[in-house]
Scaffold this active site. Structure first.
Site, PDB file in Angstrom:
ATOM      1  N   TRP A 187       0.747  -1.282  -0.078  1.00  0.00           N
ATOM      2  CA  TRP A 187       0.015  -0.108  -0.104  1.00  0.00           C
ATOM      3  C   TRP A 187       0.690   1.273   0.000  1.00  0.00           C
ATOM      4  CZ3 TRP A 187       1.744   2.509   4.016  1.00  0.00           C
ATOM      5  CH2 TRP A 187       2.481   1.597   5.114  1.00  0.00           C
ATOM      6  N   ASN A 188       2.116   1.065   0.326  1.00  0.00           N
ATOM      7  CA  ASN A 188       2.811   2.506   0.770  1.00  0.00           C
ATOM      8  C   ASN A 188       3.126   3.299  -0.600  1.00  0.00           C
ATOM      9  OD1 ASN A 188       4.829   0.591  -0.002  1.00  0.00           O
ATOM     10  ND2 ASN A 188       6.417   1.520   1.372  1.00  0.00           N
ATOM     11  N   ARG A 196       6.604  -0.681 -11.433  1.00  0.00           N
ATOM     12  CA  ARG A 196       7.826  -1.381 -11.687  1.00  0.00           C
ATOM     13  C   ARG A 196       7.870  -2.886 -11.781  1.00  0.00           C
ATOM     14  NH1 ARG A 196      11.264   0.440  -6.040  1.00  0.00           N
ATOM     15  NH2 ARG A 196      10.517  -1.607  -5.503  1.00  0.00           N
ATOM     16  N   LYS A 211      -2.304  -8.013  -7.960  1.00  0.00           N
ATOM     17  CA  LYS A 211      -3.072  -8.073  -6.855  1.00  0.00           C
ATOM     18  C   LYS A 211      -2.446  -6.908  -5.999  1.00  0.00           C
ATOM     19  CE  LYS A 211      -3.382  -9.046  -2.964  1.00  0.00           C
ATOM     20  NZ  LYS A 211      -3.670  -7.912  -1.776  1.00  0.00           N
ATOM     21  N   ALA A 213      -2.667  -3.850  -2.956  1.00  0.00           N
ATOM     22  CA  ALA A 213      -2.802  -4.104  -1.252  1.00  0.00           C
ATOM     23  C   ALA A 213      -4.380  -3.630  -1.328  1.00  0.00           C
ATOM     24  CB  ALA A 213      -2.052  -3.154  -0.652  1.00  0.00           C
ATOM     25  N   GLY A 265       6.376  -6.045  -0.448  1.00  0.00           N
ATOM     26  CA  GLY A 265       5.783  -6.222   0.743  1.00  0.00           C
ATOM     27  C   GLY A 265       6.880  -6.645   2.041  1.00  0.00           C
ATOM     28  N   SER A 266       6.047  -7.112   3.124  1.00  0.00           N
ATOM     29  CA  SER A 266       7.067  -7.350   4.227  1.00  0.00           C
ATOM     30  C   SER A 266       7.890  -8.511   4.123  1.00  0.00           C
ATOM     31  CB  SER A 266       5.958  -7.513   5.485  1.00  0.00           C
ATOM     32  OG  SER A 266       5.246  -8.572   5.215  1.00  0.00           O
ATOM     33  N   GLU A 287      10.965  -8.015  -3.221  1.00  0.00           N
ATOM     34  CA  GLU A 287      11.330  -6.783  -2.828  1.00  0.00           C
ATOM     35  C   GLU A 287      10.620  -6.601  -1.303  1.00  0.00           C
ATOM     36  OE1 GLU A 287      13.274  -4.710  -4.571  1.00  0.00           O
ATOM     37  OE2 GLU A 287      13.292  -5.577  -6.465  1.00  0.00           O
ATOM     38  N   LEU A 288      11.425  -6.902  -0.249  1.00  0.00           N
ATOM     39  CA  LEU A 288      11.196  -6.837   1.265  1.00  0.00           C
ATOM     40  C   LEU A 288      11.376  -5.651   1.821  1.00  0.00           C
ATOM     41  CD1 LEU A 288      11.587 -10.920   1.250  1.00  0.00           C
ATOM     42  CD2 LEU A 288       9.639  -9.598   0.283  1.00  0.00           C
ATOM     43  N   CYS A 321      10.222   1.589   2.195  1.00  0.00           N
ATOM     44  CA  CYS A 321      11.188   0.567   2.620  1.00  0.00           C
ATOM     45  C   CYS A 321      12.406   0.944   2.632  1.00  0.00           C
ATOM     46  CB  CYS A 321      11.106  -0.610   1.494  1.00  0.00           C
ATOM     47  SG  CYS A 321      11.138   0.107  -0.257  1.00  0.00           S
ATOM     48  N   GLU A 418      11.902  -2.324  11.714  1.00  0.00           N
ATOM     49  CA  GLU A 418      11.281  -1.259  10.391  1.00  0.00           C
ATOM     50  C   GLU A 418      10.434  -0.417  11.158  1.00  0.00           C
ATOM     51  OE1 GLU A 418       9.539  -2.825   7.111  1.00  0.00           O
ATOM     52  OE2 GLU A 418      10.502  -1.631   5.834  1.00  0.00           O
ATOM     53  N   SER A 478      15.937   5.959  -5.306  1.00  0.00           N
ATOM     54  CA  SER A 478      14.871   5.622  -6.348  1.00  0.00           C
ATOM     55  C   SER A 478      15.176   6.178  -7.740  1.00  0.00           C
ATOM     56  CB  SER A 478      13.380   5.649  -5.988  1.00  0.00           C
ATOM     57  OG  SER A 478      13.344   5.295  -4.532  1.00  0.00           O
TER      58      SER A 478
HETATM   59  P1  NAP Z   1       2.431  -6.949   3.486  1.00  0.00           P
HETATM   60  O1  NAP Z   1       1.509  -6.966   4.422  1.00  0.00           O
HETATM   61  O2  NAP Z   1       3.391  -7.975   3.345  1.00  0.00           O
HETATM   62  O3  NAP Z   1       1.616  -6.863   1.918  1.00  0.00           O
HETATM   63  C1  NAP Z   1       1.772  -6.622   0.731  1.00  0.00           C
HETATM   64  C2  NAP Z   1       0.978  -7.377  -0.246  1.00  0.00           C
HETATM   65  O4  NAP Z   1       0.922  -8.680   0.115  1.00  0.00           O
HETATM   66  C3  NAP Z   1      -0.295  -6.985  -0.044  1.00  0.00           C
HETATM   67  O5  NAP Z   1      -0.966  -6.822  -1.322  1.00  0.00           O
HETATM   68  C4  NAP Z   1      -1.215  -8.027   0.822  1.00  0.00           C
HETATM   69  O6  NAP Z   1      -2.349  -8.140   0.827  1.00  0.00           O
HETATM   70  C5  NAP Z   1      -0.216  -9.024   0.284  1.00  0.00           C
HETATM   71  N1  NAP Z   1      -0.557 -10.366   1.184  1.00  0.00           N
HETATM   72  C6  NAP Z   1      -0.353 -10.185   2.610  1.00  0.00           C
HETATM   73  N2  NAP Z   1      -0.461 -11.573   3.024  1.00  0.00           N
HETATM   74  C7  NAP Z   1      -0.521 -12.458   2.037  1.00  0.00           C
HETATM   75  C8  NAP Z   1      -0.501 -13.799   1.711  1.00  0.00           C
HETATM   76  N3  NAP Z   1      -0.501 -14.600   2.933  1.00  0.00           N
HETATM   77  N4  NAP Z   1      -0.612 -14.329   0.510  1.00  0.00           N
HETATM   78  C9  NAP Z   1      -0.309 -13.506  -0.617  1.00  0.00           C
HETATM   79  N5  NAP Z   1      -0.505 -12.075  -0.467  1.00  0.00           N
HETATM   80  C10 NAP Z   1      -0.546 -11.543   0.898  1.00  0.00           C
HETATM   81  O7  NAP Z   1       3.450  -5.605   3.285  1.00  0.00           O
HETATM   82  P2  NAP Z   1       2.702  -3.865   3.604  1.00  0.00           P
HETATM   83  O8  NAP Z   1       2.479  -3.529   4.907  1.00  0.00           O
HETATM   84  O9  NAP Z   1       1.629  -3.919   2.442  1.00  0.00           O
HETATM   85  O10 NAP Z   1       3.779  -3.153   2.905  1.00  0.00           O
HETATM   86  C11 NAP Z   1       5.109  -2.523   3.985  1.00  0.00           C
HETATM   87  C12 NAP Z   1       6.068  -3.634   3.641  1.00  0.00           C
HETATM   88  O11 NAP Z   1       6.541  -3.438   2.156  1.00  0.00           O
HETATM   89  C13 NAP Z   1       7.420  -2.882   4.350  1.00  0.00           C
HETATM   90  O12 NAP Z   1       7.874  -4.099   4.949  1.00  0.00           O
HETATM   91  C14 NAP Z   1       7.994  -2.434   3.127  1.00  0.00           C
HETATM   92  O13 NAP Z   1       9.424  -2.095   3.616  1.00  0.00           O
HETATM   93  C15 NAP Z   1       7.856  -3.339   2.261  1.00  0.00           C
HETATM   94  N6  NAP Z   1       8.277  -2.808   0.665  1.00  0.00           N
HETATM   95  C16 NAP Z   1       9.397  -3.060   0.453  1.00  0.00           C
HETATM   96  C17 NAP Z   1       9.713  -2.366  -0.992  1.00  0.00           C
HETATM   97  C18 NAP Z   1      11.014  -2.795  -1.650  1.00  0.00           C
HETATM   98  O14 NAP Z   1      10.997  -2.559  -2.943  1.00  0.00           O
HETATM   99  N7  NAP Z   1      11.775  -3.576  -1.150  1.00  0.00           N
HETATM  100  C19 NAP Z   1       9.071  -1.362  -1.359  1.00  0.00           C
HETATM  101  C20 NAP Z   1       7.967  -1.022  -0.713  1.00  0.00           C
HETATM  102  C21 NAP Z   1       7.491  -1.653   0.491  1.00  0.00           C
HETATM  103  P3  NAP Z   1      -3.614  -7.374   1.705  1.00  0.00           P
HETATM  104  O15 NAP Z   1      -3.521  -5.607   1.367  1.00  0.00           O
HETATM  105  O16 NAP Z   1      -4.887  -8.012   1.307  1.00  0.00           O
HETATM  106  O17 NAP Z   1      -3.047  -7.526   2.976  1.00  0.00           O
END
Ligand code: NAP
Length: 514
Positions: A187-188, A196, A211, A213, A265-266, A287-288, A321, A418, A478
């Site tokens: 979502w961020n 990307r 898919k 967020a 995501g996370s 990308e975590l 991130c 984080e 970035s």
């Molecule tokens: P998240 O909770 O891991 O969710 C990311 C995505 O994964 C959402 O679309 C979420 O759907 C989905 N998801 C969650 N659980 C899942 C599962 N069991 N199976 C399949 N998909 C699933 O992360 P977030 O809170 O949205 O984002 C913040 C995190 O992203 C931070 O840790 C940040 O550092 C990281 N991030 C990394 C980068 C990078 O390039 N390294 C860039 C941006 C953000 P729902 O919305 O339905 O939960």
């Protein structure tokens, strides 16, 4: 804004002028304007070129500045998701052989459409995600740039022809699309985390299921509509929104027709998805999470370091991130640095991102705000000192004051976790070795920032940092023309740059008998 004004370098330069969110000024928006843009968003699933309802009804999208519902979007079931994969699989062969120039031109048209509608797309992003309008506009520009970059890469996919070492045969290699992909985004950065992945996938000739967020699906829904209008054939991009990510995407990850999963995501969810993807041996890009150290040496230009710190910390309300998570500053300048940073952060205007002059929007939800509060309280309980901020705001929305902490104890959790909020812990170091050890003392390895005027030291330090990226005397890395990505628990794979398209290509080798 004209197309020529939004180059990738341009985007970086604007951020590097110092003020967080520096872009053309915009004025406070009105409720009818907000409703008009919300009304334009398609709110259904996009499968095989058709917009259709979700089998599970709808899910609500919230404004994090008020807690009010903005609108409802379709809620996909596992069957809807399977239909999306079906469409991607069916369209795969045609799209793989589609002329690369035409694939590129579709991306180019979408890039131009996004740029021409940047103001309204920025407003939509602010409504669903909360960041100030000026920052949303910067993300629209940044996100669009991936489409322009990969429109140019589409016609640069090539192979190799070599004489075998024994001189008798010939070795031919060719690059081919990996096939149907599942792209999951956070979502961020509601648009850029999509472009990307979508940009290189389209350029490479892959079809996909996207898919976003559930908290921020609106920007991606608009992107799907823009790509449709830009001439993307039905079935190349299929988009599902869902209240249960695991229920909808789980069956796809286990479907042997899927070839790749790209996830942002996370780290926690990334690990789970890797485990699931192992059954199908999927190609993966991960990308975590991050925990970026920001190093300031005693020879640094301190004012430039403070400006860089503001960008690295406060962009996206700290919910990036790449956000600087902890500031390691040479003992001789640490106090001065912390005071200057506190003065700047303390004067930033907090409010709904649609209001004029706001530089700090709300956090995404109550859970995120509680996490930030918990980390600050734990650090303060263990001896940290608050220079500015340190508390949540009363009233509607999920606001948290920009916060600077010093005297950080070694056991403060925010050094390791984080933070994902507007909180800057400043900690001193006595020499270069201590600074590097502190910087690397984390399971994450996405990005680090280094401020020094000594070139030899800069290169020495950069080489020893365990991260995929380094910002040297600048608070932002970035850039669509550069390979973005991490090492260690921040994942693997690169997005952007010439490397970005490789994630969507397989190499086939042909042994030629002459
Ligand atoms: P998240 O909770 O891991 O969710 C990311 C995505 O994964 C959402 O679309 C979420 O759907 C989905 N998801 C969650 N659980 C899942 C599962 N069991 N199976 C399949 N998909 C699933 O992360 P977030 O809170 O949205 O984002 C913040 C995190 O992203 C931070 O840790 C940040 O550092 C990281 N991030 C990394 C980068 C990078 O390039 N390294 C860039 C941006 C953000 P729902 O919305 O339905 O939960």
């Amino acid at each position: 804004m004209g197309v020529d004004q939004v180059g990738a370098g341009d985007h970086g330069a604007r951020w590097n002028t110092g003020r967080v969110g520096y872009l053309d000024p915009m004025t406070t928006t009105t409720a009818p304007e907000e409703q008009r843009i919300l009304d334009q968003v398609p709110k259904q699933l996009f499968i095989g070129g058709r917009w259709r309802d979700g089998s599970k009804g709808t899910l609500s999208v919230e404004d994090p500045a008020t807690g009010d519902s903005l609108c409802e979007v379709a809620d996909a079931s596992a069957d809807d998701a399977k239909a999306a994969l079906e469409a991607a699989v069916e369209t795969g062969p045609e799209w793989a052989s589609h002329p690369p120039r035409e694939r590129g031109e579709i991306l180019r048209r979408a890039f131009e459409a996004i740029v021409s509608r940047a103001d309204e797309l920025a407003l939509l992003m602010t409504l669903e995600m909360g960041k100030p309008l000026k920052e949303s506009k910067a993300e629209i520009t940044y996100g669009a740039e991936f489409l322009r970059w990969f429109s140019e890469q589409a016609v640069r996919i090539d192979g190799r022809y070599a004489v075998a070492p024994n001189g008798q045969g010939r070795l031919l290699t060719m690059k081919q699309p990996v096939g149907p992909c599942l792209l999951i985004t956070p979502w961020n950065f509601p648009l850029a985390m999509g472009t990307r992945k979508i940009g290189p996938a389209i350029a490479a000739g892959c079809t996909m299921v996207v898919k976003p967020a559930q908290q921020t699906p609106l920007s991606m829904l608009m992107l799907a509509r823009i790509l449709e209008e830009a001439g993307l054939p039905a079935g190349v991009l299929n988009l599902i929104t869902a209240s249960s990510a695991s229920e909808s995407t789980g069956p796809l990850i286990n479907d042997s027709r899927l070839r790749k999963l790209s996830f942002t995501g996370s780290t926690e969810v990334g690990r789970k998805l890797m485990e699931q993807a192992s059954q199908n041996l999927l190609r993966l890009s991960m990308e975590l999470g991050g925990n970026a150290p920001f190093l300031v040496f005693d020879d640094a230009d301190l004012d430039a370091a403070v400006q860089g710190a503001l960008i690295a910390k406060m962009r996206n309300i700290g919910e990036a991130c790449t956000a600087a998570n902890r500031f390691h500053v040479a003992d001789s300048v640490a106090e001065q640095f912390a005071e200057k940073l506190a003065e700047k952060m303390g004067s930033m205007k907090v409010g709904r991102g649609t209001e004029d002059g706001v530089e700090v929007g709300p956090l995404i939800d109550q859970n995120q705000r509680e996490k930030v509060e918990g980390l600050v309280n734990q650090a303060v309980g263990a001896g940290a000192r608050i220079l500015v901020g340190g508390q949540a705001r009363d009233g509607a929305g999920y606001f948290y004051d920009p916060t600077v902490l010093t005297d950080i104890p070694e056991d403060a959790e925010l050094l390791r976790e984080e933070i994902f909020g507007p909180v800057a812990p400043v900690k001193g170091f006595s020499d270069e070795d201590e600074a590097i050890a502190a910087a690397n003392n984390t399971e994450f390895g996405l990005v680090a920032y280094v401020f020094t005027r000594d070139l030899k030291r800069a290169l020495r330090v950069v080489e020893r940092l365990e991260t995929g990226m380094v910002g040297l005397n600048q608070g932002m890395v970035s850039n669509p023309a550069a390979p973005f990505g991490g090492i260690k628990q921040s994942g693997f794979g690169r997005e952007g740059g010439p490397e970005g398209i490789e994630e969507y290509l397989e190499t086939k080798y042909v042994a030629v008998n002459l």
